[in-house]
Design an enzyme around this catalytic site. Structure first.
Site, PDB file in Angstrom:
ATOM      1  N   HIS A 254       0.841  -1.204   0.000  1.00 17.26           N
ATOM      2  CA  HIS A 254       0.000   0.000   0.000  1.00 17.26           C
ATOM      3  C   HIS A 254       0.877   1.256   0.000  1.00 17.26           C
ATOM      4  O   HIS A 254       0.572   2.232  -0.682  1.00 17.26           O
ATOM      5  CB  HIS A 254      -0.877   0.036   1.261  1.00 17.26           C
ATOM      6  CG  HIS A 254      -1.979  -0.976   1.311  1.00 17.26           C
ATOM      7  ND1 HIS A 254      -2.117  -1.857   2.343  1.00 17.26           N
ATOM      8  CD2 HIS A 254      -3.022  -1.221   0.466  1.00 17.26           C
ATOM      9  CE1 HIS A 254      -3.185  -2.607   2.153  1.00 17.26           C
ATOM     10  NE2 HIS A 254      -3.751  -2.255   1.022  1.00 17.26           N
TER      11      HIS A 254
ATOM     12  N   LYS B  58     -15.661  -6.348   5.561  1.00 18.01           N
ATOM     13  CA  LYS B  58     -14.554  -7.301   5.723  1.00 18.01           C
ATOM     14  C   LYS B  58     -14.309  -7.717   7.168  1.00 18.01           C
ATOM     15  O   LYS B  58     -13.358  -8.441   7.418  1.00 18.01           O
ATOM     16  CB  LYS B  58     -13.259  -6.675   5.199  1.00 18.01           C
ATOM     17  CG  LYS B  58     -13.100  -6.742   3.691  1.00 18.01           C
ATOM     18  CD  LYS B  58     -11.693  -6.325   3.307  1.00 18.01           C
ATOM     19  CE  LYS B  58     -11.387  -6.651   1.863  1.00 18.01           C
ATOM     20  NZ  LYS B  58     -10.034  -6.197   1.509  1.00 18.01           N
TER      21      LYS B  58
ATOM     22  N   ARG C 299      -1.750  -5.112  -8.368  1.00 14.05           N
ATOM     23  CA  ARG C 299      -0.573  -5.918  -8.056  1.00 14.05           C
ATOM     24  C   ARG C 299      -0.316  -6.973  -9.114  1.00 14.05           C
ATOM     25  O   ARG C 299       0.809  -7.321  -9.404  1.00 14.05           O
ATOM     26  CB  ARG C 299      -0.756  -6.635  -6.707  1.00 14.05           C
ATOM     27  CG  ARG C 299      -0.680  -5.742  -5.506  1.00 14.05           C
ATOM     28  CD  ARG C 299      -1.250  -6.423  -4.305  1.00 14.05           C
ATOM     29  NE  ARG C 299      -2.656  -6.733  -4.511  1.00 14.05           N
ATOM     30  CZ  ARG C 299      -3.392  -7.485  -3.729  1.00 14.05           C
ATOM     31  NH1 ARG C 299      -2.852  -8.037  -2.672  1.00 14.05           N
ATOM     32  NH2 ARG C 299      -4.665  -7.693  -3.996  1.00 14.05           N
TER      33      ARG C 299
ATOM     34  N   SER D 195      -3.111  -7.893   2.987  1.00  9.43           N
ATOM     35  CA  SER D 195      -3.336  -7.747   4.429  1.00  9.43           C
ATOM     36  C   SER D 195      -3.726  -9.091   5.045  1.00  9.43           C
ATOM     37  O   SER D 195      -3.299  -9.429   6.156  1.00  9.43           O
ATOM     38  CB  SER D 195      -4.425  -6.708   4.683  1.00  9.43           C
ATOM     39  OG  SER D 195      -4.043  -5.479   4.111  1.00  9.43           O
TER      40      SER D 195
HETATM   41  N1  COA Z   1       0.029  -3.936  -1.799  1.00 11.13           N
HETATM   42  C1  COA Z   1      -0.340  -4.914  -0.983  1.00 11.13           C
HETATM   43  N2  COA Z   1      -1.597  -5.316  -0.836  1.00 11.13           N
HETATM   44  C2  COA Z   1      -2.504  -4.659  -1.537  1.00 11.13           C
HETATM   45  C3  COA Z   1      -2.206  -3.615  -2.390  1.00 11.13           C
HETATM   46  C4  COA Z   1      -0.868  -3.263  -2.517  1.00 11.13           C
HETATM   47  N3  COA Z   1      -0.466  -2.292  -3.317  1.00 11.13           N
HETATM   48  N4  COA Z   1      -3.337  -3.182  -2.964  1.00 11.13           N
HETATM   49  C5  COA Z   1      -4.317  -3.939  -2.464  1.00 11.13           C
HETATM   50  N5  COA Z   1      -3.812  -4.835  -1.602  1.00 11.13           N
HETATM   51  C6  COA Z   1      -4.539  -5.880  -0.901  1.00 11.13           C
HETATM   52  C7  COA Z   1      -4.911  -5.486   0.469  1.00 11.13           C
HETATM   53  O1  COA Z   1      -3.922  -5.889   1.368  1.00 11.13           O
HETATM   54  C8  COA Z   1      -6.216  -6.201   0.643  1.00 11.13           C
HETATM   55  O2  COA Z   1      -5.983  -7.508   1.024  1.00 11.13           O
HETATM   56  P1  COA Z   1      -7.077  -8.378   1.777  1.00 11.13           P
HETATM   57  O3  COA Z   1      -8.236  -8.549   0.836  1.00 11.13           O
HETATM   58  O4  COA Z   1      -6.337  -9.605   2.053  1.00 11.13           O
HETATM   59  O5  COA Z   1      -7.476  -7.611   2.999  1.00 11.13           O
HETATM   60  C9  COA Z   1      -6.801  -6.198  -0.758  1.00 11.13           C
HETATM   61  O6  COA Z   1      -5.718  -6.128  -1.610  1.00 11.13           O
HETATM   62  C10 COA Z   1      -7.628  -5.023  -1.064  1.00 11.13           C
HETATM   63  O7  COA Z   1      -7.580  -4.140  -0.010  1.00 11.13           O
HETATM   64  P2  COA Z   1      -7.493  -2.585  -0.006  1.00 11.13           P
HETATM   65  O8  COA Z   1      -6.529  -2.031  -0.991  1.00 11.13           O
HETATM   66  O9  COA Z   1      -7.299  -2.207   1.416  1.00 11.13           O
HETATM   67  O10 COA Z   1      -8.846  -2.160  -0.555  1.00 11.13           O
HETATM   68  P3  COA Z   1     -10.249  -2.810  -0.436  1.00 11.13           P
HETATM   69  O11 COA Z   1     -10.459  -3.603  -1.670  1.00 11.13           O
HETATM   70  O12 COA Z   1     -10.445  -3.475   0.863  1.00 11.13           O
HETATM   71  O13 COA Z   1     -11.091  -1.481  -0.453  1.00 11.13           O
HETATM   72  C11 COA Z   1     -12.916  -0.079  -0.950  1.00 11.13           C
HETATM   73  C12 COA Z   1     -12.265  -1.438  -1.106  1.00 11.13           C
HETATM   74  C13 COA Z   1     -12.952   0.362   0.479  1.00 11.13           C
HETATM   75  C14 COA Z   1     -12.137   0.955  -1.757  1.00 11.13           C
HETATM   76  C15 COA Z   1     -14.334  -0.275  -1.510  1.00 11.13           C
HETATM   77  O14 COA Z   1     -14.939  -1.353  -0.845  1.00 11.13           O
HETATM   78  C16 COA Z   1     -15.189   0.951  -1.358  1.00 11.13           C
HETATM   79  O15 COA Z   1     -15.035   1.910  -2.079  1.00 11.13           O
HETATM   80  N6  COA Z   1     -16.113   0.897  -0.391  1.00 11.13           N
HETATM   81  C17 COA Z   1     -17.018   2.004  -0.131  1.00 11.13           C
HETATM   82  C18 COA Z   1     -18.428   1.659  -0.615  1.00 11.13           C
HETATM   83  C19 COA Z   1     -18.549   1.888  -2.081  1.00 11.13           C
HETATM   84  O16 COA Z   1     -18.454   3.006  -2.588  1.00 11.13           O
HETATM   85  N7  COA Z   1     -18.805   0.796  -2.788  1.00 11.13           N
HETATM   86  C20 COA Z   1     -19.024   0.839  -4.212  1.00 11.13           C
HETATM   87  C21 COA Z   1     -17.789   0.598  -4.941  1.00 11.13           C
HETATM   88  S1  COA Z   1     -18.219  -0.159  -6.476  1.00 11.13           S
END
Ligand code: COA
Length: 162
Positions: free
Chosen positions: A17, A41, A90, A128
């Protein structure tokens, strides 16, 4: 002033991240790291804990702030007057989820662009969830997360699971 939002659950933040954040900080005059309050989550860490773990790393960039949001991401972007959402890709496996999310967000708010950056390939397998899985069994996570996160994981999982 070009402003982007870097959203995520960040449960917890990893060096992957932070690689994305470094790229966003280079490209934009203002960056807001937006920690999702509820992303479906069941996070291990509270929002306040997740923010506190990001802040020391974000502090090196004067134009980066860390905050939380709830509800629709695009509504938060509009309220913040942000131009774009930045996300990391990624590997190919991230593509379908990210593509669908970007298209849905564009449908909801066409003026908010989504940009993708590729983190360094050394982070292509970091997530994560995997970091937490290593930590729960007492494994060394210092290669993947900043020291403040490694310490928090040790406190969360004081006894290695068997
Ligand atoms: N390096 C390491 N890991 C990464 C990464 C990177 N560069 N980019 C993503 N990841 C991993 C994270 O560790 C995480 O792993 P996990 O699934 O094992 O926990 C996963 O990829 C994605 O996590 P993260 O980047 O934290 O984002 P997310 O996918 O959890 O976030 C939101 C999603 C919050 C952006 C999305 O749900 C959202 O916008 N929610 C608000 C409601 C909304 O508007 N919804 C409509 C959207 S269509």
């Amino acid at each position: 002033m070009r402003h982007c939002i870097y959203p995520g659950t960040f449960d917890p933040i990893t060096y992957g991240h932070l690689d994305v954040l470094a790229r966003a900080a280079k490209l934009f005059e203002k960056v807001t790291v937006a920690v999702a309050e509820s992303s479906g989550k069941a996070p291990l860490f509270t929002v306040a804990e997740r923010i506190a773990m990001i802040q020391p790393s974000a502090a090196q960039y004067p134009h980066v702030t860390v905050t939380t949001f709830k509800g629709l991401l695009v509504e938060f972007c509009i309220a913040q007057k942000a131009d774009a959402i930045i996300r990391g890709l990624r590997a190919l496996s991230d593509f379908e989820f990210e593509f669908n999310m970007a298209l849905m967000n564009r449908h909801l708010e066409p003026q908010v662009e989504t940009l993708f950056v590729m983190p360094n390939e050394q982070f292509s397998y970091t997530s994560s969830t995997l970091v937490k899985q290593v930590a729960v069994y007492g494994g060394d996570v210092t290669h993947f997360v900043p020291p403040i996160v490694a310490e928090a994981l040790k406190r969360a999982y004081p006894q290695p699971a068997r």
